[in-house]
Enzyme design. Structure first.
Site, PDB file in Angstrom:
ATOM      1  N   ASN A  92      19.175 -23.710  60.595  1.00  0.00           N
ATOM      2  CA  ASN A  92      20.434 -23.017  60.342  1.00  0.00           C
ATOM      3  C   ASN A  92      20.371 -21.522  60.643  1.00  0.00           C
ATOM      4  O   ASN A  92      21.399 -20.908  60.921  1.00  0.00           O
ATOM      5  CB  ASN A  92      20.834 -23.222  58.875  1.00  0.00           C
ATOM      6  CG  ASN A  92      21.952 -22.301  58.436  1.00  0.00           C
ATOM      7  OD1 ASN A  92      23.109 -22.514  58.784  1.00  0.00           O
ATOM      8  ND2 ASN A  92      21.603 -21.263  57.687  1.00  0.00           N
ATOM      9  N   TYR A 157      25.401 -15.645  72.088  1.00  0.00           N
ATOM     10  CA  TYR A 157      25.529 -16.633  71.016  1.00  0.00           C
ATOM     11  C   TYR A 157      25.950 -17.992  71.570  1.00  0.00           C
ATOM     12  O   TYR A 157      25.393 -19.035  71.213  1.00  0.00           O
ATOM     13  CB  TYR A 157      26.548 -16.121  69.995  1.00  0.00           C
ATOM     14  CG  TYR A 157      26.684 -16.962  68.747  1.00  0.00           C
ATOM     15  CD1 TYR A 157      25.753 -16.854  67.718  1.00  0.00           C
ATOM     16  CD2 TYR A 157      27.764 -17.826  68.582  1.00  0.00           C
ATOM     17  CE1 TYR A 157      25.888 -17.609  66.555  1.00  0.00           C
ATOM     18  CE2 TYR A 157      27.897 -18.581  67.427  1.00  0.00           C
ATOM     19  CZ  TYR A 157      26.965 -18.461  66.422  1.00  0.00           C
ATOM     20  OH  TYR A 157      27.095 -19.223  65.267  1.00  0.00           O
ATOM     21  N   ALA A 160      23.053 -19.619  73.419  1.00  0.00           N
ATOM     22  CA  ALA A 160      22.046 -20.134  72.488  1.00  0.00           C
ATOM     23  C   ALA A 160      22.520 -21.427  71.823  1.00  0.00           C
ATOM     24  O   ALA A 160      21.765 -22.404  71.718  1.00  0.00           O
ATOM     25  CB  ALA A 160      21.728 -19.086  71.431  1.00  0.00           C
ATOM     26  N   LYS A 161      23.769 -21.436  71.384  1.00  0.00           N
ATOM     27  CA  LYS A 161      24.276 -22.615  70.679  1.00  0.00           C
ATOM     28  C   LYS A 161      24.481 -23.797  71.626  1.00  0.00           C
ATOM     29  O   LYS A 161      24.332 -24.954  71.218  1.00  0.00           O
ATOM     30  CB  LYS A 161      25.575 -22.260  69.962  1.00  0.00           C
ATOM     31  CG  LYS A 161      25.380 -21.283  68.795  1.00  0.00           C
ATOM     32  CD  LYS A 161      24.413 -21.823  67.758  1.00  0.00           C
ATOM     33  CE  LYS A 161      24.344 -20.931  66.521  1.00  0.00           C
ATOM     34  NZ  LYS A 161      23.422 -21.466  65.490  1.00  0.00           N
TER      35      LYS A 161
END
Length: 249
Positions: A92, A157, A160-161
């Site tokens: 997470n 972001y 990466a996700k």
């Protein structure tokens, strides 16, 4: 505190606040022993441990920067020394360094990739060794709708996700023969520290059919299902959105 995870152990990275904290509390309610991972200050992590212990659960706060292999390995070793097994991993931990592509500094790109993607790789690699020996385990990687649809100002972001999704599908295939499942949860706009400073809330809500931000507990509910429910044993390699209908595939 009894439930489907009695006697099990879960590591949840970045679990001193937000979605990670909600997941820690949800899995503790199912009887799991919880490793509350934090990167810097222990104060918030210690508070999560105290809340779990107040409800007769068992938890341990462990510091580790998940982008550093030696710190990840030390966290896994400390978990095994304390609890003797690892049954659930929730990847997470994450950060943002938002700005438009032409203004994005290489160090801001790298920081997000290192923590949000490489951190998932390092934790999964370390924990999967344990799970493969046990011939059981559930890995839940927190991606984002930004990894599915992109988002202006979040090239780092989103990349990466999106990488987390591809990684999840690959390890699901690699680990399945030993009874280990791997799935990704893709939250939309959730009411956490990451979203509280957003200036364009009204504009964002136009794209969410349910017309509101989600709550960390709503994401934690899906994490709990994937980690604890016997019905989730036949689910692997999937990406599940918790986004109020923002992305419909």
């Amino acid at each position: 505190m009894a439930g489907a995870l009695d006697g099990k152990v879960a590591i949840i990275t970045g679990s001193s606040r937000g979605i990670g904290k909600a997941a820690a509390l949800a899995l503790a309610e199912q009887g799991s022993k919880i490793v509350v991972n934090y990167a810097r200050s222990s104060q918030a992590a210690d508070a999560v441990v105290a809340e779990i212990e107040k409800n007769s659960g068992e938890a341990l706060a462990l510091q580790a920067d998940v982008s550093k292999a030696d710190q990840v390995d030390a966290m896994v070793k400390a978990t095994l020394d304390k609890f003797g097994r690892i049954d659930v991993l929730v990847n997470n931990a994450g950060i943002t360094r938002d700005t438009l592509l032409l203004r994005m500094k290489p160090e801001d790109w790298q920081a997000v990739i290192d923590l949000n993607l490489t951190g998932v790789f390092l934790c999964t690699r370390a924990v999967s060794k344990v799970m493969l020996k046990q011939r059981s385990g559930r890995i839940i990687n927190i991606s984002s709708v930004a990894g599915l649809m992109g988002n202006p100002g979040q090239a780092n972001y989103s990349a990466a996700k999106a990488g987390v999704i591809g990684f999840t599908k690959t390890i699901a295939k690699e680990l399945a023969p030993r009874g280990v499942t791997a799935n990704a949860v893709a939250p939309g706009f959730i009411a956490t520290d990451m979203t509280e400073d957003l200036k364009n809330t009204e504009e964002i809500l136009k794209y969410i059919p349910l017309g509101r931000y989600g709550q960390p507990e709503e994401v934690a509910g899906l994490i709990r299902f994937l980690a604890a429910d016997p019905a989730a044993a036949y689910i692997t390699g999937q990406v599940m959105n918790v986004d109020g209908g923002m992305v419909m595939q």
